[in-house]
Enzyme design. Structure first.
Site, PDB file in Angstrom:
ATOM      1  N   ASP A   1       0.824  -1.211   0.000  1.00  0.00           N
ATOM      2  CA  ASP A   1       0.000   0.000   0.000  1.00  0.00           C
ATOM      3  C   ASP A   1       0.862   1.266   0.000  1.00  0.00           C
ATOM      4  OD1 ASP A   1      -2.351   1.416  -0.045  1.00  0.00           O
ATOM      5  OD2 ASP A   1      -2.720   1.266   2.111  1.00  0.00           O
TER       6      ASP A   1
ATOM      7  N   ASN B   1       1.240   3.463  -2.924  1.00  0.00           N
ATOM      8  CA  ASN B   1       1.772   3.897  -4.232  1.00  0.00           C
ATOM      9  C   ASN B   1       1.285   5.295  -4.608  1.00  0.00           C
ATOM     10  OD1 ASN B   1       2.602   1.265  -4.239  1.00  0.00           O
ATOM     11  ND2 ASN B   1       1.328   0.608  -5.953  1.00  0.00           N
TER      12      ASN B   1
ATOM     13  N   ARG C   1      -0.986   9.106  -9.828  1.00  0.00           N
ATOM     14  CA  ARG C   1      -1.007   7.859  -9.044  1.00  0.00           C
ATOM     15  C   ARG C   1      -0.307   6.714  -9.780  1.00  0.00           C
ATOM     16  NH1 ARG C   1      -4.185   7.371  -4.835  1.00  0.00           N
ATOM     17  NH2 ARG C   1      -4.360   5.164  -5.274  1.00  0.00           N
TER      18      ARG C   1
ATOM     19  N   SER D   1      -7.576  -5.477  -5.169  1.00  0.00           N
ATOM     20  CA  SER D   1      -8.684  -6.004  -4.369  1.00  0.00           C
ATOM     21  C   SER D   1     -10.008  -5.894  -5.122  1.00  0.00           C
ATOM     22  CB  SER D   1      -8.789  -5.235  -3.046  1.00  0.00           C
ATOM     23  OG  SER D   1      -9.326  -3.945  -3.270  1.00  0.00           O
TER      24      SER D   1
ATOM     25  N   ASN E   1     -10.957  -2.436  -5.303  1.00  0.00           N
ATOM     26  CA  ASN E   1     -10.172  -1.564  -6.187  1.00  0.00           C
ATOM     27  C   ASN E   1     -10.831  -1.365  -7.564  1.00  0.00           C
ATOM     28  OD1 ASN E   1      -6.949  -2.747  -4.913  1.00  0.00           O
ATOM     29  ND2 ASN E   1      -8.101  -0.914  -4.326  1.00  0.00           N
TER      30      ASN E   1
ATOM     31  N   ILE F   1      -7.008  -4.537   7.648  1.00  0.00           N
ATOM     32  CA  ILE F   1      -6.820  -5.738   6.824  1.00  0.00           C
ATOM     33  C   ILE F   1      -7.317  -5.503   5.397  1.00  0.00           C
ATOM     34  CG2 ILE F   1      -7.474  -8.198   6.625  1.00  0.00           C
ATOM     35  CD1 ILE F   1      -5.641  -7.689   9.002  1.00  0.00           C
TER      36      ILE F   1
HETATM   37  C1  IPE Z   1      -5.485  -2.668  -0.182  1.00  0.00           C
HETATM   38  O1  IPE Z   1      -5.096  -1.356  -0.394  1.00  0.00           O
HETATM   39  C2  IPE Z   1      -5.512  -3.420  -1.472  1.00  0.00           C
HETATM   40  C3  IPE Z   1      -4.216  -3.663  -2.117  1.00  0.00           C
HETATM   41  C4  IPE Z   1      -3.047  -3.349  -1.616  1.00  0.00           C
HETATM   42  C5  IPE Z   1      -4.271  -4.302  -3.382  1.00  0.00           C
HETATM   43  P1  IPE Z   1      -6.174  -0.192  -0.565  1.00  0.00           P
HETATM   44  O2  IPE Z   1      -5.411   1.067  -0.686  1.00  0.00           O
HETATM   45  O3  IPE Z   1      -7.110  -0.525  -1.642  1.00  0.00           O
HETATM   46  O4  IPE Z   1      -6.944  -0.293   0.828  1.00  0.00           O
HETATM   47  P2  IPE Z   1      -7.734   0.813   1.662  1.00  0.00           P
HETATM   48  O5  IPE Z   1      -8.670   1.497   0.709  1.00  0.00           O
HETATM   49  O6  IPE Z   1      -6.721   1.747   2.246  1.00  0.00           O
HETATM   50  O7  IPE Z   1      -8.430   0.024   2.723  1.00  0.00           O
HETATM   51  C1  IPE Z   2      -1.524   0.251  -3.373  1.00  0.00           C
HETATM   52  O1  IPE Z   2      -1.301   1.632  -3.401  1.00  0.00           O
HETATM   53  C2  IPE Z   2      -1.765  -0.322  -4.757  1.00  0.00           C
HETATM   54  C3  IPE Z   2      -3.133  -0.772  -4.999  1.00  0.00           C
HETATM   55  C4  IPE Z   2      -4.105  -0.791  -4.133  1.00  0.00           C
HETATM   56  C5  IPE Z   2      -3.422  -1.278  -6.335  1.00  0.00           C
HETATM   57  P1  IPE Z   2      -2.500   2.661  -3.453  1.00  0.00           P
HETATM   58  O2  IPE Z   2      -2.847   2.912  -4.874  1.00  0.00           O
HETATM   59  O3  IPE Z   2      -3.619   2.213  -2.590  1.00  0.00           O
HETATM   60  O4  IPE Z   2      -1.814   3.950  -2.834  1.00  0.00           O
HETATM   61  P2  IPE Z   2      -2.437   4.945  -1.740  1.00  0.00           P
HETATM   62  O5  IPE Z   2      -2.892   4.109  -0.590  1.00  0.00           O
HETATM   63  O6  IPE Z   2      -3.554   5.674  -2.390  1.00  0.00           O
HETATM   64  O7  IPE Z   2      -1.290   5.823  -1.364  1.00  0.00           O
HETATM   65 MG    MG Z   3      -4.032   2.431  -0.627  1.00  0.00          MG
END
Ligand code: IPE
Ligand code: IPE
Ligand code: MG
Length: 245
Positions: A19, A21, A32, A64, A67, A194
Site C-alpha cells: 500500500d 503507491n 497515481r 482487491s 479496487n 486488513i
Molecule cells: C489494499 O489497499 C488493497 C491492495 C493493496 C491491493 P487499498 O489502498 O485498496 O486499501 P484501503 O482502501 O486503504 O483500505
Molecule cells: C496500493 O497503493 C496499490 C493498490 C491498491 C493497487 P494505493 O494505490 O492504494 O496507494 P495509496 O494508498 O492511495 O497511497
Molecule cells: Mg491504498
C-alpha cells in the site's frame, strides 16, 4: 540486517498488503500511476529477497475486489502494468525457480491479463523454490463466499456430509487450499487495517505495519519485518510459562 534473520525460524508464508503507491507519487508531484510503476521495483526486490532466504510462499495483495471502484483510467493502467510486468518477469521467475499462482476472481480481469497470467503460470509450474501468489480481484469475503458456494454444492451432491465439515474442510475450499496460513502479514503505508485481505487465513498471523510507502520497500525492510516477527512470542492462547516448558 540479513545476518540477524534466523533462517531456522523463517515464516513459511508471508503475506503483503502493498500500500501507498498513490501517496508516494503525490509526494513527488506525479500521477497515481507513477507510483504503481515504481512499485514494480519493490515487488521484484521483495520476491527475490524472500526466495533467497528460503520462504516457501509469498502472497502479494495486488488488486482487491474494492479496487474495481477506482477511476477507470487507474484501473486500466494497473491492468496494463500487470500484463507488461508479468511478460518481463517470467524469465526471472524461472531463473530463480519460483512458481507463479493467483488467487481471486481472475475471470473478471481483462482477457489479455488472464492470458498473460495463464502463460506465466504454465511456464513456471515446475518451479519449487518458492510459490509467488498474486491476489488479483481478491477479497477475503469473496473467497469465503466462493468456498461456501462450492461446499454447499458438494454437500448437495452427497460428496461431503454437512456434519463432517471441519475447519480443515473450509480451508480446502478457500482459494489458498494446500498452502499454510501466513505466519506474518506486512502492510506498508501505516494503515492499520486488513482491507478485506485473507480473513480466514490471518486468524493467528503476526501483523507488521510499517510507515514506509510500498515503492520504497526493499529486501532490507523484509529482513526487518522478519526479525521483528522472530522476536514476538506466539502464544496461541496459552500462557507464556507454558511455552518455555
Ligand atoms: C489494499 O489497499 C488493497 C491492495 C493493496 C491491493 P487499498 O489502498 O485498496 O486499501 P484501503 O482502501 O486503504 O483500505
Ligand atoms: C496500493 O497503493 C496499490 C493498490 C491498491 C493497487 P494505493 O494505490 O492504494 O496507494 P495509496 O494508498 O492511495 O497511497
Ligand atoms: Mg491504498
Amino acid at each position: 540486517m540479513k545476518e540477524q534473520v534466523d533462517v531456522d525460524n523463517l515464516p513459511k508464508h508471508i503475506a503483503v498488503i502493498m500500500d501507498g503507491n498513490g501517496r508516494w507519487a503525490k509526494q513527488r508531484g506525479g500521477l497515481r500511476i507513477f507510483g504503481h510503476q515504481n512499485a514494480v521495483k519493490a515487488v521484484r526486490d521483495t520476491v527475490e529477497g524472500a526466495a533467497e532466504l528460503g520462504v516457501k510462499y509469498l502472497t502479494l495483495y495486488a488488486f482487491s475486489t474494492e479496487n474495481w471502484n477506482r477511476p477507470a483510467m487507474e484501473v486500466s493502467a494497473l491492468m496494463q502494468l500487470l500484463v507488461s510486468t508479468i511478460r518481463k518477469e517470467t524469465a526471472t521467475l524461472n531463473k530463480n525457480d519460483i512458481r507463479l499462482k493467483t488467487i481471486g476472481h481472475t475471470a473478471s480481469l481483462p482477457d489479455a491479463c488472464q492470458q498473460e497470467l495463464q502463460e506465466a503460470m504454465e511456464l513456471t509450474s515446475q518451479n519449487s523454490r518458492m510459490t509467488l501468489v498474486l491476489a488479483l480481484s481478491y477479497s477475503g469475503r469473496w473467497d469465503m463466499t466462493q468456498a461456501v458456494q462450492r461446499l454447499a454444492q458438494d454437500v448437495g451432491h452427497g460428496i461431503v456430509a454437512a456434519d463432517a465439515i471441519t475447519e480443515a474442510t473450509i480451508s480446502q475450499y478457500l482459494s489458498t487450499a494446500g498452502m499454510p496460513d501466513p505466519e506474518l502479514l506486512i502492510r506498508t503505508s501505516g494503515e492499520q487495517r486488513i482491507s478485506n485481505f485473507l480473513l480466514w487465513q490471518l486468524a493467528y498471523t503476526e501483523l507488521y505495519i510499517t510507515d514506509l510507502l510500498w515503492p520504497d520497500f526493499r529486501k532490507e525492510h523484509l529482513y526487518e519485518a522478519i526479525v521483528a516477527y522472530q522476536r514476538r512470542e506466539r502464544r496461541f492462547g496459552k500462557t507464556s510459562e507454558q511455552l518455555i516448558k
